[in-house]
Design a protein around this motif. Sequence first.
Motif, PDB file in Angstrom:
ATOM      1  N   ILE A 180       5.360  -8.845   6.298  1.00 17.88           N
ATOM      2  CA  ILE A 180       4.222  -8.070   5.816  1.00 17.88           C
ATOM      3  C   ILE A 180       2.923  -8.753   6.245  1.00 17.88           C
ATOM      4  CG2 ILE A 180       3.079  -7.069   3.816  1.00 17.88           C
ATOM      5  CD1 ILE A 180       5.848  -5.922   4.395  1.00 17.88           C
ATOM      6  N   VAL A 181       2.173  -8.073   7.107  1.00 20.00           N
ATOM      7  CA  VAL A 181       0.882  -8.573   7.558  1.00 20.00           C
ATOM      8  C   VAL A 181      -0.211  -8.158   6.576  1.00 20.00           C
ATOM      9  CG1 VAL A 181      -0.831  -8.522   9.416  1.00 20.00           C
ATOM     10  CG2 VAL A 181       1.619  -8.473   9.966  1.00 20.00           C
ATOM     11  N   HIS A 182      -0.185  -6.904   6.184  1.00 13.55           N
ATOM     12  CA  HIS A 182      -1.197  -6.361   5.280  1.00 13.55           C
ATOM     13  C   HIS A 182      -0.583  -5.189   4.530  1.00 13.55           C
ATOM     14  CE1 HIS A 182      -5.141  -5.127   3.799  1.00 13.55           C
ATOM     15  NE2 HIS A 182      -4.865  -3.894   4.186  1.00 13.55           N
ATOM     16  N   ALA A 183      -0.922  -5.055   3.255  1.00  9.78           N
ATOM     17  CA  ALA A 183      -0.367  -3.949   2.471  1.00  9.78           C
ATOM     18  C   ALA A 183      -1.287  -3.605   1.311  1.00  9.78           C
ATOM     19  CB  ALA A 183       1.021  -4.307   1.947  1.00  9.78           C
ATOM     20  N   THR A 184      -1.512  -2.307   1.149  1.00 15.15           N
ATOM     21  CA  THR A 184      -2.230  -1.774  -0.011  1.00 15.15           C
ATOM     22  C   THR A 184      -1.452  -0.565  -0.504  1.00 15.15           C
ATOM     23  OG1 THR A 184      -3.595  -0.250   1.302  1.00 15.15           O
ATOM     24  CG2 THR A 184      -4.453  -2.487   0.971  1.00 15.15           C
ATOM     25  N   ASP A 203      -8.367  -9.582   8.315  1.00 17.96           N
ATOM     26  CA  ASP A 203      -8.266  -8.690   7.169  1.00 17.96           C
ATOM     27  C   ASP A 203      -8.419  -7.261   7.687  1.00 17.96           C
ATOM     28  OD1 ASP A 203     -11.106  -8.118   7.382  1.00 17.96           O
ATOM     29  OD2 ASP A 203     -11.469 -10.009   6.350  1.00 17.96           O
ATOM     30  N   ARG A 204      -8.456  -6.297   6.785  1.00 19.17           N
ATOM     31  CA  ARG A 204      -8.456  -4.898   7.215  1.00 19.17           C
ATOM     32  C   ARG A 204      -9.729  -4.491   7.947  1.00 19.17           C
ATOM     33  NH1 ARG A 204      -8.780  -1.907   1.308  1.00 19.17           N
ATOM     34  NH2 ARG A 204     -10.569  -3.044   0.471  1.00 19.17           N
ATOM     35  N   SER A 205     -10.785  -5.302   7.834  1.00 25.95           N
ATOM     36  CA  SER A 205     -12.030  -4.996   8.534  1.00 25.95           C
ATOM     37  C   SER A 205     -12.232  -5.855   9.774  1.00 25.95           C
ATOM     38  CB  SER A 205     -13.223  -5.191   7.589  1.00 25.95           C
ATOM     39  OG  SER A 205     -13.117  -4.357   6.455  1.00 25.95           O
ATOM     40  N   ILE A 217       0.453   0.031   5.061  1.00 25.56           N
ATOM     41  CA  ILE A 217       1.271  -1.167   5.242  1.00 25.56           C
ATOM     42  C   ILE A 217       1.299  -1.509   6.730  1.00 25.56           C
ATOM     43  CG2 ILE A 217       3.575  -2.190   5.038  1.00 25.56           C
ATOM     44  CD1 ILE A 217       4.102  -0.364   2.670  1.00 25.56           C
ATOM     45  N   VAL A 218       1.040  -2.767   7.052  1.00 29.34           N
ATOM     46  CA  VAL A 218       1.146  -3.250   8.433  1.00 29.34           C
ATOM     47  C   VAL A 218       2.222  -4.335   8.456  1.00 29.34           C
ATOM     48  CG1 VAL A 218      -0.031  -4.372  10.357  1.00 29.34           C
ATOM     49  CG2 VAL A 218      -1.288  -2.765   8.896  1.00 29.34           C
ATOM     50  N   ILE A 219       3.202  -4.167   9.316  1.00 27.05           N
ATOM     51  CA  ILE A 219       4.298  -5.133   9.392  1.00 27.05           C
ATOM     52  C   ILE A 219       4.362  -5.768  10.780  1.00 27.05           C
ATOM     53  CG2 ILE A 219       5.650  -3.833   7.707  1.00 27.05           C
ATOM     54  CD1 ILE A 219       7.521  -3.056  10.091  1.00 27.05           C
ATOM     55  N   GLY A 220       4.894  -6.967  10.831  1.00 24.76           N
ATOM     56  CA  GLY A 220       5.214  -7.620  12.088  1.00 24.76           C
ATOM     57  C   GLY A 220       6.716  -7.582  12.287  1.00 24.76           C
ATOM     58  N   THR A 221       7.143  -7.169  13.460  1.00 20.68           N
ATOM     59  CA  THR A 221       8.578  -7.097  13.763  1.00 20.68           C
ATOM     60  C   THR A 221       8.976  -8.292  14.622  1.00 20.68           C
ATOM     61  OG1 THR A 221       8.398  -5.854  15.848  1.00 20.68           O
ATOM     62  CG2 THR A 221       8.314  -4.591  13.786  1.00 20.68           C
ATOM     63  N   GLN A 222      10.256  -8.408  14.895  1.00 27.71           N
ATOM     64  CA  GLN A 222      10.751  -9.438  15.787  1.00 27.71           C
ATOM     65  C   GLN A 222      11.046  -8.862  17.167  1.00 27.71           C
ATOM     66  OE1 GLN A 222      14.117 -11.282  13.871  1.00 27.71           O
ATOM     67  NE2 GLN A 222      12.930 -11.920  12.079  1.00 27.71           N
ATOM     68  N   ILE A 226      -4.374  -3.788  -5.753  1.00 27.28           N
ATOM     69  CA  ILE A 226      -3.496  -4.864  -5.288  1.00 27.28           C
ATOM     70  C   ILE A 226      -3.490  -4.867  -3.758  1.00 27.28           C
ATOM     71  CG2 ILE A 226      -1.448  -3.375  -5.358  1.00 27.28           C
ATOM     72  CD1 ILE A 226       0.163  -5.866  -6.181  1.00 27.28           C
ATOM     73  N   GLU A 227      -3.499  -6.072  -3.175  1.00 28.09           N
ATOM     74  CA  GLU A 227      -3.545  -6.182  -1.719  1.00 28.09           C
ATOM     75  C   GLU A 227      -2.814  -7.432  -1.275  1.00 28.09           C
ATOM     76  OE1 GLU A 227      -6.879  -6.336   1.909  1.00 28.09           O
ATOM     77  OE2 GLU A 227      -7.498  -6.150  -0.186  1.00 28.09           O
TER      78      GLU A 227
END
Length: 244
Positions: free
Chosen positions: A148-152, A203-205, A156-161, A1-2
């Motif tokens: 959530i920018v990216h998650a596996t 994406d992750r690459s 997990i990569v998140i964007g903050t404010q 899942i991604e």
Amino acid sequence: IEINEPGFYSNVCVEFSLDNLAVNAVLQSNHINDAEGGEAGVDTIVTTSLDDMMGNGNGLKANLTSFDESAQCTPVFRVLKSLVHTWLHEVMNYENEHADAQLMGFYRWLKSQDAMLHDPALHRYVRYLMKKLFMQVIGEFRRLGAHIVHATFTKIVIGTQKTNTRDARKYVDYVLKCIKAKPLFQTMTVETVQYWEQLVWMDRSNYGAVKEFIMPTRRAQKRRKTTIQESSDEDDEYLSIGAG
């Protein structure tokens, strides 16, 4: 899942590592479905009658398949859960290195078709639990204001404010504190890997980022000036000797 959300993120973004998801999913199997109001877990599904599952005939084949597979691996799953709990107890109380190694490689062993005790039905059910737990984690991040920018299952990569890393660190500390305080996530490890001041994500690459700039402390600046001065003195001395 991604999960993947391409875009340009001008505020601070943070990357987290996610470890022990499979171990946590097995140990918290009784509570994962309760947390999201889902269906009964493998420990209780065998108590459901076939008449209830058949209903008016809609989805009969899918329900029977799920029932058969879950009922078949129920005794095995209970043994597996007890084994994982024993390993964790050994690590927490006796710092057993062998038990720690078993926990670290638990999911890799479970999904390997070369393993002597490989059970496809058991692997599918544990992965099903992992997906539900993973979505619980993602939901918690979103509830706390993260994008959530990216998650596996492992990252997990998140964007903050937040517009600077100083405020972002305080926010991340708060997020991690809230996640670790939930019993559902108690055996899972979520740690920060790096901060990005700006991020362009495909994406992750394929991504580009401006990494966090850390201002040197006054002590570090003073030490650097001293080192440069000493190096300069040594060069002057070398030139003087050469001239002589």
